[in-house]
Write a protein that holds these residues in place. Structure first.
Motif, PDB file in Angstrom:
ATOM      1  N   ILE A  95      -0.421  -3.323  10.091  1.00  0.00           N
ATOM      2  CA  ILE A  95      -0.929  -3.066   8.577  1.00  0.00           C
ATOM      3  C   ILE A  95      -2.476  -2.624   8.580  1.00  0.00           C
ATOM      4  O   ILE A  95      -2.673  -1.622   7.754  1.00  0.00           O
ATOM      5  CB  ILE A  95      -0.638  -4.330   7.706  1.00  0.00           C
ATOM      6  CG1 ILE A  95      -0.764  -4.243   6.235  1.00  0.00           C
ATOM      7  CG2 ILE A  95      -1.353  -5.658   8.347  1.00  0.00           C
ATOM      8  CD1 ILE A  95      -0.357  -5.338   5.349  1.00  0.00           C
ATOM      9  N   GLU A  96      -3.223  -3.126   9.388  1.00  0.00           N
ATOM     10  CA  GLU A  96      -4.644  -2.649   9.341  1.00  0.00           C
ATOM     11  C   GLU A  96      -4.611  -1.288   9.777  1.00  0.00           C
ATOM     12  O   GLU A  96      -5.493  -0.454   9.003  1.00  0.00           O
ATOM     13  CB  GLU A  96      -5.297  -3.444  10.561  1.00  0.00           C
ATOM     14  CG  GLU A  96      -5.584  -4.872  10.195  1.00  0.00           C
ATOM     15  CD  GLU A  96      -6.264  -5.634  11.418  1.00  0.00           C
ATOM     16  OE1 GLU A  96      -6.959  -6.792  11.018  1.00  0.00           O
ATOM     17  OE2 GLU A  96      -5.967  -5.338  12.626  1.00  0.00           O
ATOM     18  N   THR A  97      -3.793  -0.702  10.656  1.00  0.00           N
ATOM     19  CA  THR A  97      -3.655   0.899  11.085  1.00  0.00           C
ATOM     20  C   THR A  97      -3.305   1.591   9.558  1.00  0.00           C
ATOM     21  O   THR A  97      -4.029   2.618   9.440  1.00  0.00           O
ATOM     22  CB  THR A  97      -2.623   1.128  12.081  1.00  0.00           C
ATOM     23  OG1 THR A  97      -2.966  -0.020  13.198  1.00  0.00           O
ATOM     24  CG2 THR A  97      -2.526   2.255  12.325  1.00  0.00           C
ATOM     25  N   LEU A  99      -3.444   0.671   6.555  1.00  0.00           N
ATOM     26  CA  LEU A  99      -4.467   0.489   5.470  1.00  0.00           C
ATOM     27  C   LEU A  99      -5.760   1.451   5.752  1.00  0.00           C
ATOM     28  O   LEU A  99      -6.219   1.736   4.826  1.00  0.00           O
ATOM     29  CB  LEU A  99      -4.887  -0.954   5.454  1.00  0.00           C
ATOM     30  CG  LEU A  99      -5.767  -1.478   4.240  1.00  0.00           C
ATOM     31  CD1 LEU A  99      -4.795  -1.465   3.024  1.00  0.00           C
ATOM     32  CD2 LEU A  99      -6.036  -2.872   3.985  1.00  0.00           C
ATOM     33  N   MET A 100      -5.853   1.805   7.001  1.00  0.00           N
ATOM     34  CA  MET A 100      -6.820   2.866   7.115  1.00  0.00           C
ATOM     35  C   MET A 100      -6.817   4.259   6.457  1.00  0.00           C
ATOM     36  O   MET A 100      -8.011   4.724   6.122  1.00  0.00           O
ATOM     37  CB  MET A 100      -7.144   3.145   8.837  1.00  0.00           C
ATOM     38  CG  MET A 100      -7.978   2.159   9.306  1.00  0.00           C
ATOM     39  SD  MET A 100      -8.027   2.465  11.256  1.00  0.00           S
ATOM     40  CE  MET A 100      -7.832   0.775  11.848  1.00  0.00           C
ATOM     41  N   THR A 103      -9.083   4.458   3.417  1.00  0.00           N
ATOM     42  CA  THR A 103     -10.558   4.362   3.817  1.00  0.00           C
ATOM     43  C   THR A 103     -11.384   4.936   2.847  1.00  0.00           C
ATOM     44  O   THR A 103     -12.333   4.742   2.274  1.00  0.00           O
ATOM     45  CB  THR A 103     -10.994   4.953   5.234  1.00  0.00           C
ATOM     46  OG1 THR A 103     -10.281   4.231   6.168  1.00  0.00           O
ATOM     47  CG2 THR A 103     -12.555   4.776   5.532  1.00  0.00           C
ATOM     48  N   GLU A 112     -10.326  -2.524   0.214  1.00  0.00           N
ATOM     49  CA  GLU A 112      -9.390  -1.947  -0.545  1.00  0.00           C
ATOM     50  C   GLU A 112      -9.056  -2.614  -1.955  1.00  0.00           C
ATOM     51  O   GLU A 112      -9.309  -4.006  -1.768  1.00  0.00           O
ATOM     52  CB  GLU A 112      -8.126  -1.899   0.084  1.00  0.00           C
ATOM     53  CG  GLU A 112      -7.312  -2.956   0.616  1.00  0.00           C
ATOM     54  CD  GLU A 112      -8.007  -3.814   1.643  1.00  0.00           C
ATOM     55  OE1 GLU A 112      -8.922  -3.524   2.547  1.00  0.00           O
ATOM     56  OE2 GLU A 112      -7.564  -4.926   1.970  1.00  0.00           O
ATOM     57  N   ARG A 117      -3.311  -1.594  -1.730  1.00  0.00           N
ATOM     58  CA  ARG A 117      -2.375  -2.536  -1.028  1.00  0.00           C
ATOM     59  C   ARG A 117      -0.920  -2.234  -1.378  1.00  0.00           C
ATOM     60  O   ARG A 117      -0.030  -2.394  -0.673  1.00  0.00           O
ATOM     61  CB  ARG A 117      -2.573  -3.975  -1.255  1.00  0.00           C
ATOM     62  CG  ARG A 117      -3.973  -4.340  -0.752  1.00  0.00           C
ATOM     63  CD  ARG A 117      -4.317  -5.748  -0.636  1.00  0.00           C
ATOM     64  NE  ARG A 117      -5.500  -6.299   0.059  1.00  0.00           N
ATOM     65  CZ  ARG A 117      -5.602  -7.236   0.700  1.00  0.00           C
ATOM     66  NH1 ARG A 117      -4.670  -8.080   0.907  1.00  0.00           N
ATOM     67  NH2 ARG A 117      -6.923  -7.449   1.143  1.00  0.00           N
ATOM     68  N   VAL A 120       0.152   1.058   0.395  1.00  0.00           N
ATOM     69  CA  VAL A 120       0.386   0.568   1.769  1.00  0.00           C
ATOM     70  C   VAL A 120       1.731  -0.043   1.885  1.00  0.00           C
ATOM     71  O   VAL A 120       2.535   0.187   2.917  1.00  0.00           O
ATOM     72  CB  VAL A 120      -0.829  -0.306   2.174  1.00  0.00           C
ATOM     73  CG1 VAL A 120      -0.519  -0.898   3.683  1.00  0.00           C
ATOM     74  CG2 VAL A 120      -1.909   0.791   2.564  1.00  0.00           C
ATOM     75  N   ASN A 121       1.963  -1.000   0.765  1.00  0.00           N
ATOM     76  CA  ASN A 121       3.237  -1.608   1.265  1.00  0.00           C
ATOM     77  C   ASN A 121       4.340  -0.820   0.959  1.00  0.00           C
ATOM     78  O   ASN A 121       5.491  -1.004   1.649  1.00  0.00           O
ATOM     79  CB  ASN A 121       3.364  -2.766  -0.219  1.00  0.00           C
ATOM     80  CG  ASN A 121       4.007  -4.042   0.341  1.00  0.00           C
ATOM     81  OD1 ASN A 121       4.160  -4.151   1.449  1.00  0.00           O
ATOM     82  ND2 ASN A 121       4.290  -4.822  -0.711  1.00  0.00           N
ATOM     83  N   LEU A 124       5.001   1.057   4.243  1.00  0.00           N
ATOM     84  CA  LEU A 124       5.556   0.455   4.985  1.00  0.00           C
ATOM     85  C   LEU A 124       7.147  -0.122   4.977  1.00  0.00           C
ATOM     86  O   LEU A 124       7.816   0.209   5.856  1.00  0.00           O
ATOM     87  CB  LEU A 124       4.893  -1.010   5.144  1.00  0.00           C
ATOM     88  CG  LEU A 124       3.522  -1.113   5.688  1.00  0.00           C
ATOM     89  CD1 LEU A 124       2.847  -2.442   5.305  1.00  0.00           C
ATOM     90  CD2 LEU A 124       3.363  -0.837   7.328  1.00  0.00           C
ATOM     91  N   ARG A 152       1.278   5.550   7.841  1.00  0.00           N
ATOM     92  CA  ARG A 152      -0.057   5.725   7.234  1.00  0.00           C
ATOM     93  C   ARG A 152      -0.398   7.286   6.839  1.00  0.00           C
ATOM     94  O   ARG A 152      -1.124   7.193   5.873  1.00  0.00           O
ATOM     95  CB  ARG A 152      -0.959   5.508   8.822  1.00  0.00           C
ATOM     96  CG  ARG A 152      -2.395   5.577   8.342  1.00  0.00           C
ATOM     97  CD  ARG A 152      -3.324   5.603   9.867  1.00  0.00           C
ATOM     98  NE  ARG A 152      -3.161   6.842  10.636  1.00  0.00           N
ATOM     99  CZ  ARG A 152      -3.757   7.088  11.601  1.00  0.00           C
ATOM    100  NH1 ARG A 152      -4.577   6.287  12.391  1.00  0.00           N
ATOM    101  NH2 ARG A 152      -3.759   8.234  12.385  1.00  0.00           N
ATOM    102  N   GLN A 156      -1.758   7.809   2.841  1.00  0.00           N
ATOM    103  CA  GLN A 156      -2.833   8.821   2.359  1.00  0.00           C
ATOM    104  C   GLN A 156      -2.673   9.404   1.095  1.00  0.00           C
ATOM    105  O   GLN A 156      -3.521   9.875   0.305  1.00  0.00           O
ATOM    106  CB  GLN A 156      -3.200   9.581   3.572  1.00  0.00           C
ATOM    107  CG  GLN A 156      -4.723   9.985   3.498  1.00  0.00           C
ATOM    108  CD  GLN A 156      -4.991  10.849   4.988  1.00  0.00           C
ATOM    109  OE1 GLN A 156      -4.420  10.315   5.889  1.00  0.00           O
ATOM    110  NE2 GLN A 156      -5.641  11.787   4.981  1.00  0.00           N
TER     111      GLN A 156
END
Lengths: 278, 344
Positions: A95-97, A99-100, A103, A112, A117, A120-121, A124, A152, A156
């Motif tokens: 998730i950190e990856t 979320l980048m 940036t 963020e 979020r 990102v969710n 995923l 990822r 974006q």
């Protein structure tokens, strides 16, 4: 309406031309596969399209604007890139990856927001990677990791996705899994997909258009068009310098390359390849 | 999503670490060869040294030294975080690009020259070490740039070559120096905390804290750069600007630390790793927590250095290596499986 327009593009490394006078257009929400033998300039073209390399001559336009006019930040709002597999140095979680990818949109506090979020969710979920969201990236298999990098790229939230050999090192199931995922991104999320690939059969099945690099002087060094027009047995044998068996399932042809000592090599009637005439 | 770092979590963890730091500073300020009465210290403002030695020991010896250890520990740990991220190399430390040999060369030149002036309260050794450290980073950076746009390998190789060359020059100068000069140089090279006046400490602390805040501001970009320059650029990170700022700030705060304390080893390597292993690799958290843990670690190490062979004192660099090495191994064994970046 085209989202990418490439005109008379040339590029070379230390005097050796890799791409010469290349012109093609990519329609919005279409799927372009870039194929060709090793050294034909596929990854070079991808790096030119994301401005990591500068053309020797010719123009690249993204959304009608010259690529040189885009800042790094502005270009990252137009296209996301998925590169070939690599090993991460530090233990970032999945998730950190993903979320980048957000940036660029972080606020003054460098965090963020809720909308980030949610994006990102969604990425995923779309890539079926949410079940290992908190696992370290390094603990995943190659196929799982590739899906994370696609997640990822989706996070974006760009209209264009560029992918450099997204299925290398993956087994058959994961290969078609990745292509299905990309097709869904194209059809349901309206993304324009540009994928560099070695797999001409998957390219034929999934791509709307194909750019086949590494041709002869007579055909301008490349072929561009619909897969069924570009991928002929003669073309494949000449460009890849290999004898092949061609068949047809439904709409599209498929090709099985057969070397001199392959069991069914004798079934092929074409002449042995005599070297690429580039 | 519950595992994600949030601003609230970061504030709570940073504040908790700061509380621990204050407690450690307070406890360590009471430890030493001379016992100090707190009552005498707090009742002693304005009194003469002959009247209240406790106050004098606390204010003029212990406190400056503890603040010094905080500044140096925080600077080296944060600098280690930056060099590990930019070079994408877990073995990187603040000295990897030759800062140590540059500073060492500056220090021995100052010792041999026999200068006795001071500049803003700083000795010639400190001034020359600072200049040597910054000059070396500039030299290595310039050589690295010649090797191409993505110059991580070029930088590392330039660092190795410059380090080897300057080390040879240091050896040469030490072999022709007088015994007393050699002793001063070796003592400095091992890393030492000596009492500094408060003006020097506050100015240094100001620069180091400002540097860490600047680094925090670019920490999301450092996360992206951990995945490689090309990936980071694809995510909209101006890698040239980020790298330049990060290198310049990390080099500057390392040079400040080196000019204050000589070459204190291990802090810049093990603290970032320890914090990363426990709290994860997100630089938004890694930077502030490494700074605070680095300060705690060096304050404690320096206190040990003061008391282990009292009334004599050990160089703090000896303690950081002896204590830090095994501590790091324990962390490594305990958490490697958890984060999985050293193998499955």
């Amino acid at each position: 309406m085209n989202i990418i327009e490439v005109h008379n593009l040339s590029f070379g490394y230390s005097g050796a031309e890799v791409l010469q006078d290349l012109s093609f257009e990519v329609g919005r929400q279409s799927f372009l596969a870039i194929a060709g033998p090793n050294g034909a300039g596929k990854s070079t073209l991808l790096n030119l399209l994301c401005a990591l390399l500068k053309p020797k001559s010719g123009t690249i336009r993204i959304d009608t604007e010259a690529i040189e006019s885009y800042s790094t930040e502005a270009l990252a709002q137009k296209m996301a890139v998925v590169r070939q597999e690599f090993v991460p140095v530090f233990g970032f979680s999945v998730i950190e990856t993903v979320l980048m990818a957000r940036t660029l949109y972080y606020g003054q506090m460098r965090f963020e927001n809720k909308a980030d979020r949610e994006i990102v969710n969604e990425a995923l979920k779309a890539t079926d990677t949410i079940q290992f969201a908190s696992r370290p990236l390094g603990s995943l298999s190659g196929g799982e990791r590739q899906r994370v990098f696609i997640a990822r790229a989706l996070a974006q939230n760009t209209p264009i996705l560029l992918l450099d050999e997204p299925t290398s090192f993956l087994d058959l199931k994961h290969q078609v899994g990745i292509y299905d995922l990309l097709k869904v991104a194209q059809l349901e999320k309206g993304k324009t997909i540009i994928a560099v690939t070695h797999d001409i059969n998957l390219a034929a099945q999934y791509a709307d258009e194909v750019l086949l690099l590494g041709g002869t002087q007579a055909d301008s060094g490349y072929q561009y068009g619909h897969a069924r027009d570009v991928f002929s047995l003669e073309q494949i044998e000449r460009v890849f310098d290999v004898r092949a068996f061609a068949g047809k399932i439904g709409q599209e042809k498929f090709f099985i390359p057969l070397g001199k000592f392959a069991k069914d090599s004798g079934q092929i009637t074409s002449k042995p390849p005599s070297g690429r005439q580039k | 999503m519950k595992d994600l770092l949030t601003a609230k979590k970061l504030i709570i963890r940073t504040a908790s670490a700061l509380v621990v730091l204050v407690v450690v500073m307070f406890v360590c300020s009471l430890i030493g060869t001379e016992s100090v009465s707190l009552k005498a210290v707090f009742g002693g403002v304005g009194q003469q040294a002959t009247v209240n030695p406790d106050y004098e020991i606390f204010m003029q010896v212990r406190l400056p030294r503890i603040i010094l250890a905080c500044i140096v520990g925080a600077a080296l740990a944060c600098s280690g975080v930056i060099f590990q991220a930019l070079l994408r190399n877990p073995l990187a430390d603040p000295y990897i690009l030759g800062i140590s040999s540059g500073a060492g060369l500056g220090a021995i030149i100052a010792v041999i020259s026999g200068f006795s002036w001071t500049l803003w309260g700083r000795s010639p050794i400190a001034v020359f070490a600072f200049a040597g450290a910054l000059g070396t980073v500039w030299l290595v950076w310039s050589i690295g740039r010649l090797t191409g746009k993505s110059h991580v390998t070029g930088l590392l190789l330039a660092g190795v070559v410059v380090n080897a060359f300057f080390s040879a020059v240091i050896m040469f100068l030490m072999s022709v120096a007088k015994a007393g000069q050699v002793h001063s140089t070796i003592f400095w090279l091992m890393g030492n905390m000596t009492e500094e006046d408060f003006f020097v400490l506050w100015v240094s602390a100001g620069f180091v804290v400002a540097g860490i805040v600047a680094l925090f501001y670019i920490s999301p970009q450092l996360n992206a750069i951990s995945f490689g320059e090309d990936d980071a650029r694809s995510m909209g990170v101006n890698t040239t600007r980020t790298r330049t700022i990060a290198f310049a700030v990390a080099a500057a705060i390392t040079a400040i630390a080196v000019s204050l304390s000589g070459l204190v080893g291990f802090v810049g390597l093990i603290v970032p790793h320890g914090v990363r292993l426990v709290f994860g690799p997100d630089h938004r958290q890694l930077l502030p927590l490494s700074g605070i843990v680095g300060a705690i670690f060096l304050v404690a190490a320096d206190t040990l250095a003061r008391i282990i062979v009292a009334p004599a004192q050990l160089p703090v660099g000896v303690v950081t290596a002896i204590v830090g090495g095994p501590f790091f191994l324990v962390l490594l064994i305990k958490y490697t499986r958890k984060v999985g970046w050293l193998g499955k």
